[in-house]
Design a protein around this motif. Structure first.
Motif, PDB file in Angstrom:
ATOM      1  N   GLU A 294       0.997  -1.242   0.021  1.00 45.77           N
ATOM      2  CA  GLU A 294       0.103   0.056   0.109  1.00 45.77           C
ATOM      3  C   GLU A 294       1.016   1.198   0.125  1.00 45.77           C
ATOM      4  OE1 GLU A 294      -3.913  -1.713   2.381  1.00 45.77           O
ATOM      5  OE2 GLU A 294      -2.666  -0.421   3.468  1.00 45.77           O
ATOM      6  N   SER A 295       0.447   2.217  -0.752  1.00 42.47           N
ATOM      7  CA  SER A 295       1.229   3.431  -0.876  1.00 42.47           C
ATOM      8  C   SER A 295       0.553   4.644  -0.436  1.00 42.47           C
ATOM      9  CB  SER A 295       1.728   3.701  -2.365  1.00 42.47           C
ATOM     10  OG  SER A 295       0.600   3.743  -3.210  1.00 42.47           O
ATOM     11  N   GLY A 296      -0.608   4.578   0.286  1.00 46.21           N
ATOM     12  CA  GLY A 296      -1.653   5.489   0.572  1.00 46.21           C
ATOM     13  C   GLY A 296      -1.036   6.430   1.652  1.00 46.21           C
ATOM     14  N   ARG A 297      -2.057   6.785   2.793  1.00 44.00           N
ATOM     15  CA  ARG A 297      -1.613   7.844   3.706  1.00 44.00           C
ATOM     16  C   ARG A 297      -0.855   6.965   4.709  1.00 44.00           C
ATOM     17  NH1 ARG A 297      -6.555   8.070   1.922  1.00 44.00           N
ATOM     18  NH2 ARG A 297      -7.283  10.068   0.856  1.00 44.00           N
ATOM     19  N   ALA A 298      -0.949   5.636   4.750  1.00 41.80           N
ATOM     20  CA  ALA A 298      -0.078   4.812   5.817  1.00 41.80           C
ATOM     21  C   ALA A 298       0.256   3.689   4.850  1.00 41.80           C
ATOM     22  CB  ALA A 298      -0.936   4.467   6.920  1.00 41.80           C
ATOM     23  N   GLY A 299       1.588   3.497   4.674  1.00 37.48           N
ATOM     24  CA  GLY A 299       1.955   2.476   3.643  1.00 37.48           C
ATOM     25  C   GLY A 299       2.401   1.319   4.490  1.00 37.48           C
ATOM     26  N   THR A 300       1.904   0.105   3.820  1.00 37.18           N
ATOM     27  CA  THR A 300       2.050  -1.284   4.389  1.00 37.18           C
ATOM     28  C   THR A 300       2.514  -2.302   3.314  1.00 37.18           C
ATOM     29  OG1 THR A 300      -0.192  -2.063   4.174  1.00 37.18           O
ATOM     30  CG2 THR A 300       0.077  -0.559   5.856  1.00 37.18           C
ATOM     31  N   ILE A 301       3.040  -3.354   4.065  1.00 36.91           N
ATOM     32  CA  ILE A 301       3.459  -4.444   3.275  1.00 36.91           C
ATOM     33  C   ILE A 301       2.786  -5.547   3.960  1.00 36.91           C
ATOM     34  CG2 ILE A 301       5.753  -4.682   3.916  1.00 36.91           C
ATOM     35  CD1 ILE A 301       6.314  -6.048   1.288  1.00 36.91           C
ATOM     36  N   THR A 302       2.070  -6.435   3.288  1.00 35.22           N
ATOM     37  CA  THR A 302       1.308  -7.611   3.844  1.00 35.22           C
ATOM     38  C   THR A 302       1.403  -8.927   2.875  1.00 35.22           C
ATOM     39  OG1 THR A 302      -0.281  -6.059   4.758  1.00 35.22           O
ATOM     40  CG2 THR A 302      -0.670  -8.518   4.659  1.00 35.22           C
TER      41      THR A 302
END
Length: 465
Positions: free
Chosen positions: A66-74
């Motif tokens: 995810e590259s949105g307001r809070a980036g994540t990798i799952t």
């Protein structure tokens, strides 16, 4: 006298009507606010590992960034449970498996730098990294990094491995594609988009001009050794030879030719051995994924897919089983589509950027072309299931009307700027509340002017009245 009494009664009736209207306005505004409030409580969040929803089982691991307001990798295990989660970086972008290491991935990510320093004189700035993560142990290694002078349009959305020591990078901030030796940190080859494209086009020079958001090193087929790159703001996918430069005859798309593609993301190359040459690509601003086949020296569209929820796709991978793994950023989902165009697997995600099905090869490396597979295109929309006793959801109908009226690009901008839980129905509720408030304010002004006698013709009373 009778006329004066009649006028007084009329004024009393007018005030009563006004109060009834005021009550109606209050009710409409409160109902609109309640609809928005209810939607906000059902907000999808992936801000922490506990909030990430499980996925349906697939038999393989699936990685979502995810590259949105809070980036994540799952990373999801084959049974659909969350196996790995990381939100250390500000934004995560393209992710690829590491060959020979089934549960190790490499990805590009960006950290936003808010403090001034030797590499950041005017915050916010960006730290771009290429990292390798072991999904089993959680160990993360930085392979290459660079500080850039700005954060907006200063990210690396993609890097692709060429061999054990070299990667090719899509450099948005400099409008360049470069090959770097990650051991020596020496850039050994570079292509500048300004050498082949006029600066008058694109997103406006010197700002976010080309927005090169994807690169792919082609390993097999007649284009082996070349590099494919996506120039988002020029609406083109290009092919580069490290000696000859831009291969103009192979360019897919043309600037502002939006019927071909419009600000695309993540094109994947499929070689002749698997039914190509073909390119499967997320046609982002047109709200669809599609594929083009190379024939007689030109590109022909051979497949496209969209449904009524598709909003801003940014990745599409052809899997070995013939299905297509699609990332729909503003549809807030990652899904797998079968050869008949049906969704057979889906997981909700806040603002996904890229998805990778592990154990199937990088991106579309194990997939075949749509023409060889005989994939069915799907572009029609589907109706909803109804929201009230009449089978009609008024907010949903109005929301879809708003979405159909607004240009796709403007609607996407609204989705990007507003909370992730806001969709067509929520925009409709806000619109109703705002329009009701404006109408109420206008009537109040009119009533005040009328009571003060401004702009109102008063009756003339004669003797004997």
């Amino acid at each position: 006298m009778f006329a004066r009494s009649h006028a007084a009664l009329a004024r009393a009736g007018s005030h009563l009507s006004r109060n009834r209207l005021r009550v109606a306005f209050v009710v409409v505004i409160l109902l609109s606010a309640a609809a928005v409030a209810v939607a906000s409580t059902n907000s999808l969040s992936t801000a922490s590992a506990e909030d990430v929803p499980d996925a349906p089982p697939t038999g393989n691991h699936t990685v979502v960034t995810e590259s949105g307001r809070a980036g994540t990798i799952t990373a999801y295990a084959p049974d659909g449970e969350v196996r790995y989660y990381n939100n250390t970086r500000t934004k995560y972008f393209d992710v690829d498996p590491v060959e020979g290491e089934p549960l190790t991935v490499e990805y590009t990510a960006t950290d936003t730098i808010h403090t001034a320093g030797p590499t950041c004189s005017d915050p916010p700035c960006a730290l771009n990294v290429i990292e390798r993560a072991n999904l089993s142990t959680g160990e993360v290694d930085v392979l290459y990094e660079r500080y850039d002078h700005k954060e907006t349009a200063g990210e690396w959305h993609d890097a692709d491995r060429i061999n054990e020591t070299h990667v090719v990078v899509a450099d948005i901030v400099a409008d360049q594609v470069f090959v770097v030796n990650t051991e020596t940190e020496i850039v050994e080859w570079l292509w500048d988009a300004q050498s082949d494209f006029p600066v008058e086009g694109g997103g406006g020079y010197p700002g976010d001009w080309a927005h090169i958001n994807d690169v792919e090193y082609i390993e097999r087929g007649e284009m082996a050794g070349r590099i494919m790159a996506s120039l988002r703001n020029q609406d083109q996918v290009v092919f580069l030879d490290r000696e000859a430069g831009l291969l103009e005859d192979w360019t897919l798309g043309a600037e502002d030719e939006y019927d071909i593609q419009y600000e695309q993301h993540n094109p994947d190359y499929i070689p002749e051995s698997r039914g190509g040459p073909a390119v499967v690509v997320a046609d982002s601003e047109n709200g669809r994924v599609q594929e083009f086949q190379r024939e007689d020296g030109a590109w022909t569209r051979t497949w496209e897919w969209a449904d009524d929820r598709m909003q801003w796709p940014r990745d599409a991978d052809r899997l070995p089983n013939g299905n297509t793994l699609v990332t729909d950023t503003h549809g807030n989902r990652v899904m797998e589509i079968d050869d008949a165009g049906e969704i057979v697997w889906q997981v909700e995600s806040t603002l996904p950027y890229d998805a990778e099905r592990l154990e199937t090869g990088a991106e579309s490396a194990g997939g075949h072309s749509a023409r060889e597979l005989g994939l069915e295109s799907r572009t029609e929309t589907e109706g909803g299931d109804g929201g009230d006793v009449l089978g009609i959801d008024p907010l949903g109908v109005l929301g879809e009307l708003i979405r159909s009226i607004l240009p796709h690009r403007i609607y996407n901008a609204l989705l990007f700027a507003t909370p992730v839980w806001m969709g067509p129905s929520e925009f409709a509720a806000v619109a109703i509340g705002l329009l009701t408030g404006l109408l109420w304010a206008g009537l109040e002004v009119r009533w005040q002017l009328r009571d003060a006698g401004i702009g109102v013709r008063r009756p003339i009373y004669r003797k004997g009245d």
